[in-house]
Design an enzyme around this catalytic site. Structure first.
Site, mmCIF file in Angstrom:
data_model
loop_
_atom_site.group_PDB
_atom_site.id
_atom_site.type_symbol
_atom_site.label_atom_id
_atom_site.label_comp_id
_atom_site.label_asym_id
_atom_site.label_seq_id
_atom_site.Cartn_x
_atom_site.Cartn_y
_atom_site.Cartn_z
ATOM 1 N N LEU A 41 0.868 -1.168 0.000
ATOM 2 C CA LEU A 41 0.000 0.000 0.000
ATOM 3 C C LEU A 41 0.907 1.221 0.000
ATOM 4 O O LEU A 41 1.974 1.216 0.618
ATOM 5 C CB LEU A 41 -0.896 0.035 1.243
ATOM 6 C CG LEU A 41 -1.945 -1.065 1.398
ATOM 7 C CD1 LEU A 41 -2.692 -0.892 2.720
ATOM 8 C CD2 LEU A 41 -2.927 -1.069 0.226
ATOM 9 N N ASP A 42 0.497 2.278 -0.687
ATOM 10 C CA ASP A 42 1.278 3.507 -0.684
ATOM 11 C C ASP A 42 1.345 4.081 0.728
ATOM 12 O O ASP A 42 0.511 3.795 1.578
ATOM 13 C CB ASP A 42 0.655 4.528 -1.636
ATOM 14 C CG ASP A 42 0.721 4.077 -3.089
ATOM 15 O OD1 ASP A 42 1.638 3.304 -3.426
ATOM 16 O OD2 ASP A 42 -0.150 4.488 -3.881
ATOM 17 N N ARG A 43 2.331 4.931 0.947
ATOM 18 C CA ARG A 43 2.595 5.435 2.298
ATOM 19 C C ARG A 43 1.373 6.090 2.942
ATOM 20 O O ARG A 43 1.082 5.872 4.118
ATOM 21 C CB ARG A 43 3.753 6.437 2.256
ATOM 22 C CG ARG A 43 4.195 6.941 3.620
ATOM 23 C CD ARG A 43 5.481 7.738 3.514
ATOM 24 N NE ARG A 43 5.347 8.856 2.603
ATOM 25 C CZ ARG A 43 4.832 10.047 2.950
ATOM 26 N NH1 ARG A 43 4.419 10.244 4.187
ATOM 27 N NH2 ARG A 43 4.738 11.018 2.073
#
Length: 302
Positions: A151-153
């Protein structure tokens, strides 16, 4: 009701054509904007400097040094907090750690929520990942595991880590065969009142060491189903079901759809507390994992 991986193919050709036309129109608009304002190429620092406030007229210092002094932390830790997008002056996010700010600046540091495990067995651990935490950081906190996906930050929600190679191979095969149900929630710019399907290939490239994706005929297949849930003022809450799972797929598809995610400045969204994207639900190999929406998502329409 859960949709099978192939359900989207039953939607009308008219709907898909409409979405493609909208996508191409939005892309042309962007291209025209770029041609109208050409800029010379520069270093990453030079390009990012446009986000820094004008140099204060009075005494000043670099943002990370001022933050370090205020919080009683090291310069390195202060820079890390700014790079994570956790530092504010008033309601404005501090974007560049080396940007000059007044010595009188008062910072506010946003707290990162704790990682919350929601399932564990002999094969995997599933957690509710908070925003502002990299997937690699989550992996390091659970020794003996490997990330099954990412998942993106600034994206929160369901994140899975595997404990053994046998299960990992089975899970990867399910992902490759588009047999994994992946549901997200997002708040986007503009009013969305109709269901839609974005069926556009995505190409991912590196820019200044960071991943950047775009719609391209040279890209890999990617499909995103879009379902409106709520409209408030000039923003909409959407349920999104993705197939394939390319890098930044939802973010790129929603930008091309004409409704970028709020907080996603990289792909056309306005600045906000965070990228308003949450991985709500995953179904894998007969198991279902679901996380509640963050409070910010629930009250965002207020």
């Amino acid at each position: 009701m859960k949709k099978s991986p192939n359900d989207y193919r039953g939607q009308s050709k008219k709907l898909e054509a409409k979405n493609k036309i909208k996508s191409k129109a939005f892309a042309k608009k962007d291209a025209g904007r770029k041609k109208a304002a050409p800029q010379r190429a520069g270093t990453a620092d030079e390009q990012e400097s446009r986000y820094v406030q004008a140099r204060p007229s009075g005494p000043s210092d670099k943002a990370y040094k001022l933050l370090a002094a205020q919080e009683g932390i090291s310069n390195a830790k202060a820079k890390e907090l700014i790079d994570r997008g956790l530092v504010y002056v008033g309601n404005q996010k501090v974007m560049i750690a080396r940007g000059e700010l007044s010595l009188k600046t008062e910072f506010r540091v946003q707290k990162v929520e704790r990682i919350r495990p929601i399932f564990e067995n002999d094969d995997l651990i599933v957690v509710d990942k908070p925003a502002f935490l990299n997937a690699d950081e989550v992996e390091r906190q659970f020794k003996g595991t490997r990330l099954l996906h990412r998942l993106d930050r600034e994206t929160s929600g369901v994140l899975m880590l595997v404990k053994n190679e046998a299960f990992r191979e089975k899970a990867i095969e399910a992902f490759k065969n588009d047999e994994v149900y992946k549901e997200y929630i997002a708040w986007v710019e503009g009013v969305v009142t109709e269901e839609a399907v974005m069926d556009e290939p995505i190409l991912t490239e590196k820019r200044h060491g960071k991943a950047h994706s775009k719609i391209s005929k040279k890209g890999k297949p990617a499909v995103t189903e879009i379902f409106p849930l709520e409209v408030s003022a000039k923003k909409s809450k959407l349920k999104l079901i993705i197939h394939h799972g390319r890098t930044h797929q939802i973010r790129v598809h929603l930008r091309a759809f004409g409704h970028p995610i709020i907080g996603d400045e990289q792909y056309g969204g306005r600045r906000s507390q965070r990228v308003m994207l949450h991985a709500k639900k995953v179904e894998l190999l007969g198991m279902t994992f679901e996380t509640p929406e963050p409070k910010l998502f629930i009250h965002f329409s207020a």
